[in-house]
Scaffold this active site. Structure first.
Site, PDB file in Angstrom:
ATOM      1  N   CYS A   2       0.831  -1.208   0.000  1.00  0.00           N
ATOM      2  CA  CYS A   2       0.000   0.000   0.000  1.00  0.00           C
ATOM      3  C   CYS A   2       0.867   1.261   0.000  1.00  0.00           C
ATOM      4  O   CYS A   2       1.907   1.303   0.641  1.00  0.00           O
ATOM      5  CB  CYS A   2      -0.941   0.080   1.198  1.00  0.00           C
ATOM      6  SG  CYS A   2      -2.107  -1.263   1.285  1.00  0.00           S
ATOM      7  N   ARG A  27       4.334  -0.372  -4.723  1.00  0.00           N
ATOM      8  CA  ARG A  27       4.052  -0.860  -3.363  1.00  0.00           C
ATOM      9  C   ARG A  27       2.767  -1.683  -3.306  1.00  0.00           C
ATOM     10  O   ARG A  27       2.537  -2.419  -2.357  1.00  0.00           O
ATOM     11  CB  ARG A  27       3.906   0.328  -2.402  1.00  0.00           C
ATOM     12  CG  ARG A  27       5.120   1.200  -2.338  1.00  0.00           C
ATOM     13  CD  ARG A  27       4.861   2.361  -1.411  1.00  0.00           C
ATOM     14  NE  ARG A  27       4.764   1.910  -0.058  1.00  0.00           N
ATOM     15  CZ  ARG A  27       5.785   1.817   0.776  1.00  0.00           C
ATOM     16  NH1 ARG A  27       6.985   2.164   0.376  1.00  0.00           N
ATOM     17  NH2 ARG A  27       5.617   1.391   2.005  1.00  0.00           N
ATOM     18  N   TRP A  74      -2.451  -2.941  -1.733  1.00  0.00           N
ATOM     19  CA  TRP A  74      -2.071  -4.352  -1.831  1.00  0.00           C
ATOM     20  C   TRP A  74      -2.921  -5.066  -0.786  1.00  0.00           C
ATOM     21  O   TRP A  74      -2.741  -4.861   0.409  1.00  0.00           O
ATOM     22  CB  TRP A  74      -0.581  -4.490  -1.523  1.00  0.00           C
ATOM     23  CG  TRP A  74      -0.027  -5.852  -1.772  1.00  0.00           C
ATOM     24  CD1 TRP A  74       0.408  -6.337  -2.973  1.00  0.00           C
ATOM     25  CD2 TRP A  74       0.206  -6.892  -0.806  1.00  0.00           C
ATOM     26  NE1 TRP A  74       0.877  -7.628  -2.814  1.00  0.00           N
ATOM     27  CE2 TRP A  74       0.765  -7.994  -1.496  1.00  0.00           C
ATOM     28  CE3 TRP A  74      -0.020  -7.017   0.559  1.00  0.00           C
ATOM     29  CZ2 TRP A  74       1.106  -9.178  -0.866  1.00  0.00           C
ATOM     30  CZ3 TRP A  74       0.319  -8.198   1.194  1.00  0.00           C
ATOM     31  CH2 TRP A  74       0.881  -9.260   0.472  1.00  0.00           C
ATOM     32  N   ASN A 100      -2.383   2.159   5.512  1.00  0.00           N
ATOM     33  CA  ASN A 100      -1.393   1.151   5.105  1.00  0.00           C
ATOM     34  C   ASN A 100      -1.052   0.347   6.351  1.00  0.00           C
ATOM     35  O   ASN A 100      -0.762   0.922   7.388  1.00  0.00           O
ATOM     36  CB  ASN A 100      -0.150   1.882   4.568  1.00  0.00           C
ATOM     37  CG  ASN A 100       1.024   0.954   4.339  1.00  0.00           C
ATOM     38  OD1 ASN A 100       0.866  -0.267   4.268  1.00  0.00           O
ATOM     39  ND2 ASN A 100       2.212   1.521   4.224  1.00  0.00           N
ATOM     40  N   GLY A 101      -1.096  -0.977   6.264  1.00  0.00           N
ATOM     41  CA  GLY A 101      -0.726  -1.805   7.418  1.00  0.00           C
ATOM     42  C   GLY A 101      -1.895  -2.643   7.904  1.00  0.00           C
ATOM     43  O   GLY A 101      -2.833  -2.902   7.145  1.00  0.00           O
ATOM     44  N   GLU A 483      19.180 -16.869  -5.707  1.00  0.00           N
ATOM     45  CA  GLU A 483      18.712 -15.566  -6.176  1.00  0.00           C
ATOM     46  C   GLU A 483      18.197 -15.662  -7.622  1.00  0.00           C
ATOM     47  O   GLU A 483      17.163 -15.100  -7.969  1.00  0.00           O
ATOM     48  CB  GLU A 483      19.837 -14.524  -6.035  1.00  0.00           C
ATOM     49  CG  GLU A 483      19.525 -13.144  -6.553  1.00  0.00           C
ATOM     50  CD  GLU A 483      18.264 -12.515  -5.963  1.00  0.00           C
ATOM     51  OE1 GLU A 483      17.706 -13.037  -4.989  1.00  0.00           O
ATOM     52  OE2 GLU A 483      17.824 -11.497  -6.532  1.00  0.00           O
ATOM     53  N   LYS A 487      14.363 -14.793  -8.839  1.00  0.00           N
ATOM     54  CA  LYS A 487      14.057 -13.814  -9.891  1.00  0.00           C
ATOM     55  C   LYS A 487      13.133 -14.424 -10.925  1.00  0.00           C
ATOM     56  O   LYS A 487      12.146 -13.830 -11.332  1.00  0.00           O
ATOM     57  CB  LYS A 487      15.337 -13.337 -10.605  1.00  0.00           C
ATOM     58  CG  LYS A 487      16.208 -12.368  -9.887  1.00  0.00           C
ATOM     59  CD  LYS A 487      15.641 -10.973  -9.704  1.00  0.00           C
ATOM     60  CE  LYS A 487      14.854 -10.849  -8.449  1.00  0.00           C
ATOM     61  NZ  LYS A 487      15.509 -10.684  -7.198  1.00  0.00           N
ATOM     62  N   GLU A 490       9.472 -15.210  -9.490  1.00  0.00           N
ATOM     63  CA  GLU A 490       8.603 -14.093  -9.094  1.00  0.00           C
ATOM     64  C   GLU A 490       8.094 -13.278 -10.274  1.00  0.00           C
ATOM     65  O   GLU A 490       7.003 -12.734 -10.209  1.00  0.00           O
ATOM     66  CB  GLU A 490       9.254 -13.196  -8.040  1.00  0.00           C
ATOM     67  CG  GLU A 490      10.417 -12.381  -8.504  1.00  0.00           C
ATOM     68  CD  GLU A 490      11.042 -11.561  -7.378  1.00  0.00           C
ATOM     69  OE1 GLU A 490      10.330 -11.108  -6.484  1.00  0.00           O
ATOM     70  OE2 GLU A 490      12.266 -11.375  -7.413  1.00  0.00           O
ATOM     71  N   HIS A 506      20.805 -36.473  -3.657  1.00  0.00           N
ATOM     72  CA  HIS A 506      20.160 -36.957  -2.428  1.00  0.00           C
ATOM     73  C   HIS A 506      18.641 -36.849  -2.512  1.00  0.00           C
ATOM     74  O   HIS A 506      17.965 -36.838  -1.493  1.00  0.00           O
ATOM     75  CB  HIS A 506      20.716 -36.210  -1.221  1.00  0.00           C
ATOM     76  CG  HIS A 506      22.190 -36.418  -1.062  1.00  0.00           C
ATOM     77  ND1 HIS A 506      22.731 -37.623  -0.685  1.00  0.00           N
ATOM     78  CD2 HIS A 506      23.242 -35.595  -1.316  1.00  0.00           C
ATOM     79  CE1 HIS A 506      24.049 -37.537  -0.667  1.00  0.00           C
ATOM     80  NE2 HIS A 506      24.384 -36.309  -1.050  1.00  0.00           N
ATOM     81  N   LYS A 605       6.336  -4.400  -3.235  1.00  0.00           N
ATOM     82  CA  LYS A 605       7.757  -4.100  -3.094  1.00  0.00           C
ATOM     83  C   LYS A 605       8.187  -4.080  -1.630  1.00  0.00           C
ATOM     84  O   LYS A 605       9.246  -4.558  -1.278  1.00  0.00           O
ATOM     85  CB  LYS A 605       8.040  -2.751  -3.745  1.00  0.00           C
ATOM     86  CG  LYS A 605       9.475  -2.297  -3.670  1.00  0.00           C
ATOM     87  CD  LYS A 605      10.324  -3.062  -4.650  1.00  0.00           C
ATOM     88  CE  LYS A 605      11.779  -2.657  -4.619  1.00  0.00           C
ATOM     89  NZ  LYS A 605      12.614  -3.726  -5.193  1.00  0.00           N
TER      90      LYS A 605
HETATM   91  C1  F6R Z   1      12.679 -10.179  -4.532  1.00  0.00           C
HETATM   92  C2  F6R Z   1      12.488  -9.133  -3.558  1.00  0.00           C
HETATM   93  C3  F6R Z   1      12.102  -9.522  -2.183  1.00  0.00           C
HETATM   94  C4  F6R Z   1      12.801  -8.604  -1.171  1.00  0.00           C
HETATM   95  C5  F6R Z   1      12.299  -8.910   0.241  1.00  0.00           C
HETATM   96  C6  F6R Z   1      12.994  -8.053   1.271  1.00  0.00           C
HETATM   97  O1  F6R Z   1      13.080  -9.685  -5.764  1.00  0.00           O
HETATM   98  O2  F6R Z   1      12.619  -7.982  -3.860  1.00  0.00           O
HETATM   99  O3  F6R Z   1      12.402 -10.844  -1.935  1.00  0.00           O
HETATM  100  O4  F6R Z   1      14.163  -8.793  -1.272  1.00  0.00           O
HETATM  101  O5  F6R Z   1      10.923  -8.694   0.310  1.00  0.00           O
HETATM  102  O6  F6R Z   1      12.773  -6.707   1.041  1.00  0.00           O
HETATM  103  P1  F6R Z   1      13.711  -5.611   1.669  1.00  0.00           P
HETATM  104  O7  F6R Z   1      15.061  -5.793   1.067  1.00  0.00           O
HETATM  105  O8  F6R Z   1      13.093  -4.304   1.289  1.00  0.00           O
HETATM  106  O9  F6R Z   1      13.731  -5.853   3.138  1.00  0.00           O
END
Ligand code: F6R
Length: 610
Positions: A2, A27, A74, A100-101, A483, A487, A490, A506, A605
């Site tokens: 949000c 967000r 969101w 928000n929250g 990682e 990527k 997601e 295993h 985000k």
């Molecule tokens: C993946 C991604 C998330 C963030 C995670 C932590 O691409 O962006 O996995 O890395 O939500 O977010 P921060 O770094 O803002 O604490």
């Protein structure tokens, strides 16, 4: 999670708020809305879906007025729908509120209000907050008092902003463990969930503390602290460039941010490396004497930041020679971790607002640990609650999928490792020099890796429809594999999976079939032959191998269908380079599948709820 924008000033708020919301859309993007006070009337417009849907709905209508609030959502309570969108109105329709929250005790408050005869239109906790504020306003309190009274009954973590139909020149706001900043303009003032919404209008912001209550008028900002004493809060001047939060000529923010990695590395190096190649971490408060007391390091983060932490463990253990634990923040609190005043606790977070990371940090502080955070957003809650902050200078990261934040986080961990190793005398001068030289070479080498883009795009076009992709690696490469897999899943929604290559046999190797794609990271000289054996194991099951190796290690080609080479560098720094082909692969696969790359489904985000 949000986004909130609020404005009061001399101009009509509509354009400013919609523009600000677009900057915050990363967000949350399942619905959006705006409320303005125009001539004694509250005009509320909201719509499910992205902000363009709201704009289409508003069309040519001029909402007027000089004060307004907006929201991009969101969903947490209640599905995305017009009715669940914000702003929410009080029962009498005289107050509009954005939130928000999470209001954790909203069911009890709702029950009480229902018994008092109030009714609700939506399923949200946010509407409960709106009705509560509206109730106190109707009872004769000032708007700011009504908000203050309402939040005193609410539990949870939230940021709120509200306007009232008969208050044409003011709005009110509140924050508790959720991001909200105040922007100071000339003859106008703002609130927003983060800087990017305000960069076009002001770079001077007040950072609010938890439980601050704010009254904003065109020429004044009044802040009351948790004890409702009037206070002034620190003003911060933001150095981010307005264009940094724009897409420019790039089709997506993610691609732009992948390309900004050399710049992010250069900037972070510039700020933390002396001319004679010594690591000198800007503003570090931790003294050598204090550092000498630590007997272990504990790294905690979520998602991509956690993956950076996994790389950090290799480097710190190798050169600082202290035991290092890495934990997922949401798990850390619940396993009663062994942390005390001899623990150096490192929290990593791009946004600095991730609820799980924050809670883990608080838990560690309670146990006496020294908290050092690696954060991208200046003045964020993680930064403010830490004993020491090491900023990544990646600039604003807008795409939900993190790229440039990850590589700058890695760099900070390398620099920290060098700094600590030097303090502890666990690194000799040659190795120190070799590591610094390798890091300084990275921006240029990243540029070289980025030149693989057309080849990766071509490959993605061929393979985008595979529904199963594995990422494997050994040692530090296995962390990069995690990682790469995150990527891909997601943003392209492909079921991808990362595993340490030696662990395949295993169990997981049972999943290998012809056409399974295996992306094999084989950048570690020390582990190269072992990795080749693991590649052969999956090749024997007819999987298709895409490998990433260092230039010159051509032996890998015999066992791979496609190979991408990163420039020669020492083993320790390969993650800074080898992640780039994985980011580009994820990007182009998602593009080929016509996915919403910058705003993948179900994700936000900044995850400010636990
Ligand atoms: C993946 C991604 C998330 C963030 C995670 C932590 O691409 O962006 O996995 O890395 O939500 O977010 P921060 O770094 O803002 O604490």
């Amino acid at each position: 999670m949000c986004g909130i924008v609020g404005y009061v000033g001399t101009e009509a708020p509509q354009g400013i708020i919609l523009e600000g919301l677009k900057k915050l859309e990363y967000r949350g993007y399942d619905s959006a809305g705006i409320a303005v006070v125009d001539n004694g009337e509250l005009k509320v417009r909201k719509h499910v879906g992205a902000i363009v849907n709201l704009e289409r709905m508003i069309g040519d209508e001029k909402l007027g007025g000089h004060v307004g609030i907006g929201h991009t959502r969101w969903a947490t309570h209640g599905a995305p729908s017009d009715i669940n969108s914000h702003p929410h109105l009080s029962a009498d329709g005289k107050v509009a509120l954005v939130h928000n929250g999470l209001v954790e005790n909203y069911t009890e408050i709702k029950q009480r209000l229902l018994e008092e005869g109030f009714s609700f239109r939506s399923e949200t906790d946010s509407e409960v907050a709106a009705v509560l504020v509206g109730k106190y306003y109707a009872e004769g309190l000032e708007l700011v008092e009504a908000l203050g009274r309402a939040v005193s009954e609410m539990e949870g973590t939230f940021a709120l902003a509200a306007v009232a139909y008969d208050r044409p020149d003011e709005f009110v706001a509140f924050r508790r463990n959720a991001p909200l900043i105040v922007g100071k303009g000339r003859g106008c003032n703002f609130v927003a969930s983060d800087f990017s919404a305000l960069l076009k209008y002001t770079k001077d912001v007040h950072l609010l503390e938890n439980d601050d209550l704010v009254l904003l008028r065109p020429d004044s900002v009044t802040i009351w602290d948790k004890d409702r004493k009037k206070v002034t809060r620190e003003t911060l001047h933001i150095s981010w460039d307005v264009n940094a939060a724009e897409k420019g000529d790039y089709e997506h923010f993610m691609l732009k941010e992948i390309y900004e990695q050399p710049q992010g590395i250069m900037e972070t190096l510039r700020r933390n490396l002396t001319d004679d190649g010594r690591v000198d971490i800007y503003d570090m408060k931790l003294t050598p004497e204090h550092f000498a007391q630590f007997n272990k390091v504990c790294i905690v983060a979520c998602g991509t930041a956690y993956h950076a932490g996994l790389v950090g463990r290799y480097i710190l253990e190798k050169i600082v020679k202290l035991p290092v634990e890495v934990d997922i923040a949401s798990e850390f609190r619940y396993r009663d971790p062994f942390v005390d005043e001899k623990t150096l606790f490192i929290a990593i977070s791009q946004s600095g607002e991730t609820a799980d990371t924050l809670e883990a940090l608080r838990e560690a502080k309670k146990k006496g640990a020294y908290v050092l955070s690696i954060v991208n957003v200046v003045g964020s809650t993680v930064a403010r609650e830490s004993d020491d902050v090491f900023y990544t200078w990646a600039g604003p990261e807008i795409a939900v999928a993190s790229t440039k934040a990850y590589t700058t986080q890695l760099l900070c961990l390398y620099l920290l490792a060098l700094y600590f190793a030097d303090l502890r005398g666990t690194i000799d001068a040659d190795h120190y020099r070799e590591m610094v030289d390798a890091l300084v070479a990275v921006p240029k080498q990243m540029e070289e890796v980025l030149e693989m883009r057309p080849a990766i795009e071509k490959l993605a076009k061929k393979l985008y429809d595979r529904d199963q992709v594995f990422f494997i690696g050994r040692g530090i490469d296995s962390s990069v594999a995690y990682e790469g897999s995150l990527k891909l899943k997601e943003i392209s929604y492909i079921n991808s999976f990362a595993i340490a290559a030696g662990e395949l046999k295993h169990g997981t190797i049972a999943l290998m079939e012809p056409k399974t794609i295996v992306i094999a990271l084989a950048t570690q000289d020390r582990l190269f032959d072992k990795m080749v054996s693991n590649i052969q194991e999956v090749k024997a099951r007819n999987a298709q191998i895409i490998s990433i190796a260092k230039e010159g290690n051509t032996k890998i080609e015999e066992h791979s269908d496609v190979t991408f080479y990163i420039p020669q560098c020492i083993d320790e720094v390969t993650p800074l380079l080898s992640v780039i082909p994985l980011q580009l692969y994820a990007y182009y696969v998602a593009k080929e599948k016509h996915c919403e790359i910058d705003r993948p489904r179900n994700l936000a985000k900044s995850v400010t709820v636990e």
